[in-house]
Design a protein around this motif. Sequence first.
Motif, short mmCIF file in Angstrom:
data_model
loop_
_atom_site.label_atom_id
_atom_site.label_comp_id
_atom_site.label_asym_id
_atom_site.label_seq_id
_atom_site.Cartn_x
_atom_site.Cartn_y
_atom_site.Cartn_z
N TYR A 1 40.97 33.65 53.57
CA TYR A 1 40.70 35.08 53.59
C TYR A 1 39.28 35.29 54.12
CZ TYR A 1 45.01 36.14 51.19
OH TYR A 1 46.35 36.27 50.89
N ASP A 2 39.11 36.38 54.84
CA ASP A 2 37.85 36.60 55.54
C ASP A 2 36.76 37.22 54.67
OD1 ASP A 2 40.28 37.05 57.61
OD2 ASP A 2 38.57 36.12 58.62
N TYR A 3 37.15 38.06 53.77
CA TYR A 3 36.17 38.74 52.91
C TYR A 3 36.64 38.69 51.46
CZ TYR A 3 34.75 40.64 57.42
OH TYR A 3 34.35 40.77 58.72
N TRP A 4 35.65 38.58 50.58
CA TRP A 4 35.92 38.52 49.14
C TRP A 4 35.01 39.47 48.40
CZ3 TRP A 4 39.68 35.59 46.75
CH2 TRP A 4 40.33 34.64 47.55
N GLY A 5 35.55 40.07 47.33
CA GLY A 5 34.72 40.83 46.43
C GLY A 5 33.99 39.90 45.47
N GLN A 6 33.10 40.48 44.69
CA GLN A 6 32.26 39.70 43.79
C GLN A 6 32.97 39.33 42.49
OE1 GLN A 6 32.25 42.95 44.10
NE2 GLN A 6 31.77 43.91 42.12
N GLY A 7 34.07 39.96 42.21
CA GLY A 7 34.81 39.69 40.98
C GLY A 7 34.48 40.69 39.90
N THR A 8 35.50 41.04 39.13
CA THR A 8 35.29 41.95 38.01
C THR A 8 36.12 41.44 36.82
OG1 THR A 8 35.33 44.28 37.32
CG2 THR A 8 37.17 43.54 38.67
N GLN A 9 35.53 41.49 35.65
CA GLN A 9 36.17 40.95 34.46
C GLN A 9 37.17 41.95 33.90
OE1 GLN A 9 35.71 37.82 32.79
NE2 GLN A 9 37.50 38.53 31.62
N VAL A 10 38.37 41.44 33.61
CA VAL A 10 39.39 42.21 32.90
C VAL A 10 39.72 41.43 31.63
CG1 VAL A 10 41.77 43.04 32.91
CG2 VAL A 10 40.34 43.28 34.96
N THR A 11 39.56 42.09 30.50
CA THR A 11 39.85 41.46 29.22
C THR A 11 40.90 42.28 28.49
OG1 THR A 11 37.60 40.59 29.06
CG2 THR A 11 38.90 40.64 27.04
N VAL A 12 41.99 41.63 28.12
CA VAL A 12 43.07 42.32 27.40
C VAL A 12 43.08 41.76 25.98
CG1 VAL A 12 45.51 42.91 27.35
CG2 VAL A 12 44.36 42.46 29.55
N SER A 13 42.69 42.60 25.05
CA SER A 13 42.56 42.15 23.68
C SER A 13 42.59 43.33 22.73
CB SER A 13 41.24 41.39 23.50
OG SER A 13 41.03 41.03 22.15
N SER A 14 43.11 43.10 21.54
CA SER A 14 43.11 44.14 20.52
C SER A 14 41.87 44.02 19.64
CB SER A 14 44.38 44.07 19.68
OG SER A 14 44.55 42.77 19.14
#
Length: 126
Positions: free
Chosen positions: A113-126
């Motif tokens: 892939y030519d371009y990438w984002g920096q990443g973002t955290q997704v947390t699924v928790s109660s």
Amino acid sequence: QLQLVESGGGLVQPGGSLRLSCAASGFSLDNYAIAWFRQAPGKEREGVLCISSGGDNAYRATSVKGRFTISRDNAKNTFYLQMNSLKPEDTAVYFCAAQSPGSRNMCHPSSPYDYWGQGTQVTVSS
């Protein structure tokens, strides 16, 4: 500067929804394949969803079928990942990516892939 900038991550309860955004700058997404990947702690990065500009190439991880969708807004030069019915196992850092037109094996998770984002955290928790 040619880049992808992500936003929209956070903490959400199981069963909830979240939408991630990925804005491109310095280039037009119009003819690019757009994709989302994720990497959970201790695991390798995996492809989540991808679709080419014409829709003739696509990839979807089995684990997100019926829950996640990918879309784009060319006017805003932005694309999105809508995540519904989130599960704890969806917890990961999510990355957006773009693949140039004419790439071989377009939308295959292991292709470049030519371009990438920096990443973002997704947390699924109660």
